[in-house]
Design an enzyme around this catalytic site. Structure first.
Site, PDB file in Angstrom:
ATOM      1  N   ASN A 114       0.809  -1.215   0.000  1.00 19.92           N
ATOM      2  CA  ASN A 114       0.000   0.000   0.000  1.00 19.92           C
ATOM      3  C   ASN A 114       0.844   1.269   0.000  1.00 19.92           C
ATOM      4  OD1 ASN A 114      -2.948   0.117  -0.013  1.00 19.92           O
ATOM      5  ND2 ASN A 114      -2.793  -1.493   1.528  1.00 19.92           N
ATOM      6  N   CYS A 143      -7.043  -0.955   9.353  1.00 19.88           N
ATOM      7  CA  CYS A 143      -6.632  -1.873   8.295  1.00 19.88           C
ATOM      8  C   CYS A 143      -6.381  -0.974   7.093  1.00 19.88           C
ATOM      9  CB  CYS A 143      -7.691  -2.931   8.046  1.00 19.88           C
ATOM     10  SG  CYS A 143      -9.382  -2.310   7.936  1.00 19.88           S
ATOM     11  N   SER A 144      -7.067  -1.178   5.992  1.00 24.31           N
ATOM     12  CA  SER A 144      -6.885  -0.246   4.881  1.00 24.31           C
ATOM     13  C   SER A 144      -7.862   0.911   5.032  1.00 24.31           C
ATOM     14  CB  SER A 144      -7.103  -0.960   3.547  1.00 24.31           C
ATOM     15  OG  SER A 144      -6.133  -1.964   3.398  1.00 24.31           O
ATOM     16  N   ASP A 145      -9.149   0.601   4.865  1.00 26.92           N
ATOM     17  CA  ASP A 145     -10.139   1.660   4.987  1.00 26.92           C
ATOM     18  C   ASP A 145     -10.749   1.725   6.382  1.00 26.92           C
ATOM     19  OD1 ASP A 145      -9.979   2.702   2.373  1.00 26.92           O
ATOM     20  OD2 ASP A 145     -11.058   0.948   1.633  1.00 26.92           O
ATOM     21  N   ASN A 202      -7.418 -10.078   3.280  1.00 34.02           N
ATOM     22  CA  ASN A 202      -8.395  -9.100   2.792  1.00 34.02           C
ATOM     23  C   ASN A 202      -9.702  -9.750   2.332  1.00 34.02           C
ATOM     24  OD1 ASN A 202      -8.021 -10.154   0.249  1.00 34.02           O
ATOM     25  ND2 ASN A 202      -6.484  -8.649  -0.316  1.00 34.02           N
ATOM     26  N   ILE A 203     -10.635  -8.930   1.923  1.00 27.25           N
ATOM     27  CA  ILE A 203     -11.986  -9.438   1.640  1.00 27.25           C
ATOM     28  C   ILE A 203     -12.008 -10.443   0.494  1.00 27.25           C
ATOM     29  CG2 ILE A 203     -13.220  -7.423   2.530  1.00 27.25           C
ATOM     30  CD1 ILE A 203     -13.560  -6.491  -0.378  1.00 27.25           C
TER      31      ILE A 203
END
Lengths: 651, 410
Positions: free
Chosen positions: A242, A330-332, A267-268
């Site tokens: 990232n 996490c990321s968002d 991740n998702i």
């Protein structure tokens, strides 16, 4: 469409003939069998995929997979009909506008006031008050009043007192989607807290003074500790990747007094594939033990569950034992962060293990902080890559905890399963949209009903009979075993094979105990009534005695004493009394049905729609489901014995 | 009954050393014929009655393999005996607990299976249940997996899978369900045998009885099932249960046959938690005593051994200790409600679980589960107390009311 056959997955020979109806909201299959008229209802929003398979001699097979893990296999005689059904379902299962969803037409016949009451059942301000906030360290901030700073956050956000609007806004500019650090949970006992945010836009070297001040403010809000943990729930590799996109993670050198920690939750996309693989295993027709275990391992599902739990356990430990505040991202900051914060909260605070508290928790960490329900659970037609079982994993984590701590939760497994069902059903407005902002714009609260009120109304069905508010397991922090704990994580057949009734224990301890408890309560009431009546009678007899005492005094006393004697000496009376006992004790069940009654209990489930959907009702008289392979070996139909054995021989 | 009789043919263990002195056989077969049949069966274990299904009069018998050998020997008396157990017009199933392949190979060693031409009313079904070494290795691997302290989820599942333990459980349960299904649903009689008829045969016959017969799900009934189907039927406990999982010297006769049986019972108990009078602790207790015990019950390989050792005189019986009320209360299932039905367990992999109470006993905290169990007992106890109280009050009330009326009448 007439003459459609509904196949039973477990035994291919058992198929029901009936008629298929498509309505505006449901797929309905009604069996022709005039006695049962068994109905299977499936909400369009539950449909996850439809597959038309190669036409065979008997007709055209249609496979419908549902988001609540029901799999329906239909055979439609005419290819043309099948195609029509297929095309219509594809359209119906993928609504493009919110207004098409079931909750806008669903009307449980409640008046306006009741509906408003329902939405007020869970009040987040009340929840923060319960935590002890606002206080000297934390306050409510109105920077996001009109969603001006962050459109996926709620309007009311709790931040450290020392964090000025300037700091917040500055920090938000340095975070993905402007999701700045905000309070998720405050631990009253020691001032430690859990905050959440998205990743910093640090790239390889960028810094932001306000963001550094923000973290500093969080640390200061916990005077007991001189550092905070920053937990990045991603695998390190992902976080580093990232950085190339100008995002990344906090550099320990730039922030004063933080300890940085990676916890590798995938991740998702990984999670979506993992679930897919596990469901394939669940769908196998008659898997061998090795097929099953190997498939389970290969799916990696339990490994992911464990990773989430480990993260939650780490944070709970930091807060409760070390007294250190934690910032999670996490990321968002709306998927893994939500999972981890809520797992940690449920470990830390017994309130979240109650029925009401669990609703509050989901409302707080998921709904209000902008978990993208619409995208993740595919309520509206959208990008399939956005779909992922994020909250399903959280719900499973709770179930795994329930297995380890059977007395710690006020609710039972059914509660979790019904919540999961309704996250996808779109029958209630709670989980619509991707953020609070969108929900307000749609006026969800004015146009739909709240699931929480519905569950609350039927709370008797969701009680864990082993829960007692003064039990040791219901106090304080839960400490799940850390190591070696692999074998503590089990496959949840109650969820993923929910509709294969034949696979589940035939008698449910929970239902049995619930019936016993209900009876106990009736007994308590009766005891009271009887006691009163007895007292009254004694009083009146006493009065009588006074009136007539002159002559009868002696004989009366004698009568009383004999009655007491006879009481102790008549055990045979006991059983007679028992028989005439009116309450519906589980022991009263007619022998023939004793096993079934228990199942019935769980069927008369509160949710008319649910039970209809899952054709549980009919599961009851389906005696054959008690047979080893889920049916098909009733003597009546076993002229051909070969096929019957096939059930066991095939394995 | 009028179809079966007790035979004392084995009084001095002279015909079959691993059978008890008294066995049940068809009435129409005399002792002379039995002797001939015994010659035709391995270890002289001729077919005897194991279970009589009252509901429809069907029976389950067990024996060892017939000694047909490669040239297809026959024994008229054996055929007569087996046919004599069928009522006119009924059919029967022979459940061979070996795969067809294994059974065919056994012919080379003088063993074999019944040819359907010679037993026209019987159909043969082969179910594959593993024996000896394979089971023992499976147990060793399983215990190793359970003691693995690593944090790796994948390794745990693959080790569990590699041990094959649950596969064996599934196979045994499936065979037992099949036998029960033949009897109860098909209305057919069943003969079960493997090679010697002392291991997998007994697993199948005893589990089938638990499925079919509610009495076997009570404490006393289960005890007598173990006496009948395991001790008297000659399961060689001494050979099978010598070392358990930590044995490095792979003894040829060592095999967790009885433990597998108990595990299967536990699986059924888990699926029908209200249908058994005993609890998990009872099964664990039996497991422990089968391997090491201060009681004589599980010593020796058969009744013959036990009578030679004069065990009944020299040692105490496990049952006499267990059946004392203070011990018994530990083993009672608070949820028990007599269930007179046949119970059909699910054998799907999703329904079978690792028996944590045994295999993870020392590796997992049981405190919270024990607390839950205690809570359960309390709930039910409180309910019973209230019931008694209400009944007392009711009676008191009724009596006072009649008194009242009597007074009024006066």
């Amino acid at each position: 469409v007439e003459n459609v056959r509904l196949l039973d997955r477990l035994s291919s020979r058992k198929a029901a003939l009936g008629t298929l109806y498509l309505t505006a909201t449901h797929v309905i299959f009604v069996e022709n069998d005039s006695e049962t008229r068994k109905e299977t209802w499936v909400l369009h929003s539950q449909i996850s995929s439809i597959e038309k398979q190669a036409t065979t001699a008997t007709g055209c097979p249609l496979l419908i997979r549902c988001k609540n893990f029901q799999v329906i296999q239909l055979v439609i005689p005419q290819e043309r009909d099948c195609h029509d059904v297929y095309i219509s379902l594809i359209r119906l299962a993928r609504p493009v506008k919110y207004e098409e969803l079931y909750c806008f037409s669903f009307n449980p016949k409640l008046d306006k006031e009741e509906r408003e009451q329902g939405w007020k059942l869970v009040d987040l301000n009340e929840e923060y008050n319960r935590m002890g906030i606002p206080n000297n360290y934390w306050q409510i901030s109105d920077v996001n009043r009109d969603y001006g700073v962050c459109d996926s956050y709620p309007t009311e956000v709790y931040v450290p007192k020392s964090a000025t609007a300037h700091i917040i806004v500055g920090s938000s500019k340095f975070r993905s989607r402007r999701r700045f650090p905000a309070l998720s949970y405050y631990h009253k006992d020691n001032n430690a807290s859990i905050c959440r945010s998205s990743q910093p836009l640090s790239g390889f070297s960028a810094r932001c003074l306000e963001d550094e001040q923000m973290l500093q403010a969080i640390r200061k809000a916990n005077p007991g500790s001189d550092f905070i943990y920053v937990v990045d729930t991603r695998p390190k590799l992902n976080a580093m990747a990232n950085r190339a996109a100008g995002k990344g993670y906090e550099n320990e050198d730039n922030y004063s007094n933080i300890k940085f920690q990676f916890i590798g939750i995938e991740n998702i996309h990984v999670m979506r594939n993992s679930l897919q693989k596990m469901l394939e295993v669940c769908e196998l027709k008659s898997p061998s033990m090795s097929d099953f275990l190997w498939g389970l391992e290969n799916s990696g599902w339990l490994k992911h569950i464990k990773a989430i739990m480990d993260a939650g356990i780490f944070i709970a430990k930091a807060v409760a034992e070390e007294g250190v505040s934690v910032l999670v991202h996490c990321s968002d900051g709306w998927d893994r962060t939500a999972q981890v914060c809520s797992v940690a909260s449920i470990l830390l605070d017994p309130y979240y293990r109650t029925m009401k508290g669990f609703m509050v928790l989901i409302e707080k960490d998921w709904v209000s902080f902008g978990h993208k329900f619409n995208h993740r659970y595919g309520n509206l037609d959208g990008d399939p890559k956005e779909i992922s079982p994020v909250i399903d994993q959280f719900i499973e984590c709770v179930w795994q905890l329930m297995e380890q701590f059977p007395c710690a939760f006020e609710f039972n497994e059914r509660f979790l399963i019904h919540i999961q069902h309704h996250i996808y059903s779109c029958q209630f407005g709670n989980f619509l949209c991707n953020s609070q902002k969108e929900r307000r714009e749609l006026k969800i609260q004015e146009r739909t009903y709240s699931l929480w009120a519905h569950l609350w109304k039927n709370r008797a069905d969701y009680l864990n009979p082993l829960y007692r508010s003064n039990h040791s397991q219901t106090q304080g922090t839960l400490h799940p075993q850390m190591a070696p704990c692999n074998f503590l994580y089990k496959f949840w057949s109650g969820m993923y094979n929910r509709f294969e009734k034949g696979l589940h224990p035939r008698q449910s301890v929970t239902d049995y105990l619930m019936a016993v408890k209900e009876e106990t309560q009736q007994l308590e009431e009766e005891l009271e009534v009887l006691g009163e009546r007895l007292a009254n009678l004694q009083k009146s007899q006493l009065n009588d005695n006074k009136v007539q005492s002159k002559q009868q005094d002696r004989s009366k006393q004698l009568g009383l004493s004999t009655s007491n004697n006879s009481l102790a000496n008549t055990p045979q009376d006991y059983s007679n009394d028992l028989k005439s006992f009116p309450s519906r004790s589980p022991s009263q069940g007619d022998e023939e049905d004793s096993a079934l009654i228990l199942t019935q209990d769980n069927l008369k489930s509160s949710d008319p729609d649910l039970s209809a959907n899952s054709d549980q009702e009919s599961g009851v008289e389906d005696l054959s489901c008690r047979s080893p392979s889920g049916g098909g070996c009733l003597p009546s139909e076993d002229s051909g014995k070969d096929s019957d054995e096939a059930v066991f021989l095939a394995v | 009954t009028d179809e079966w009789r007790l035979s004392c043919i084995n009084k001095e263990f002279s015909v079959c050393p691993s059978y008890p002195p008294v066995v049940i056989v068809p009435k129409s077969i005399d002792d002379e014929a039995l002797r001939k049949v015994a010659m035709f069966r391995q270890g002289s274990r001729f077919p005897v009655l194991s279970y009589y299904h009252k509901k429809n009069g069907m029976v389950m018998m067990r024996s060892s393999q017939p000694l047909t050998g490669t040239n297809g020997r026959r024994c008229k008396e054996d055929e007569k005996l087996i046919n004599a157990t069928l009522r006119p017009g009924k059919r029967g199933y022979i459940i061979d607990t070996r795969s067809l392949n294994v059974a065919q190979q056994a012919r080379a060693k003088g063993g074999g299976f019944e040819q359907e031409v010679h037993y026209p009313q019987w159909r043969r079904i082969h179910k594959c249940i593993e024996r000896f070494n394979i089971l023992q290795e499976s147990l060793i691997k399983l215990v190793e997996a359970c003691n693995d302290q690593s944090h790796n989820m994948d390794r745990w599942l693959s080790k569990l899978e590699a041990s094959n333990w649950l596969t064996h459980i599934k196979e045994i349960l499936t065979a037992a369900c099949l036998a029960a299904q033949c009897i109860d649903r098909e209305g057919a009689s069943v003969l079960v045998h493997g090679t010697e008829g002392t291991d997998s045969t007994l697993q199948v016959t005893s589990l089938a009885q638990i499925i079919l017969d509610p009495r076997c799900r009570t404490i006393r009934g289960f005890e007598s099932l173990i006496v009948r189907e395991w001790l008297q039927a000659g399961h060689p406990f001494q050979q099978r249960c010598a070392q358990s999982a930590y044995s490095n010297s792979k003894q040829k006769w060592e095999a967790p046959v009885f433990l597998l049986f108990l595990d299967c019972v536990w699986q059924i108990l888990r699926q029908f938690p209200c249908s058994f009078e005993f609890n998990e602790q009872f099964l664990i207790m039996l497991f422990e005593h089968a391997y090491a015990s201060q009681f004589g019950t599980f010593l020796g390989n058969n009744e013959n051994d036990r009578s030679k050792l004069k065990l009944p005189h020299k040692t105490m019986s496990l049952w006499s200790w267990v059946n004392r009320s203070e011990e018994l209360s530990k083993f009672q299932n608070p949820l028990f409600e007599a269930n007179s039905l046949v119970i059909w367990p699910s054998v799907a992999p999703q329904s079978l679980q690792l028996w944590e109470g045994v295999f993870l006993r020392w590796n997992r905290p049981s405190k919270f589960l024990d607390e839950a169990h205690e809570e359960m007992i309390n709930i039910i106890k409180y309910n019973k107390e209230l019931q008694a109280k209400v009944n007392t009050l009711r009676r008191q009330l009724a009596e006072m009311e009649t008194d009242d009326r009597m007074q009024e009448n006066l």
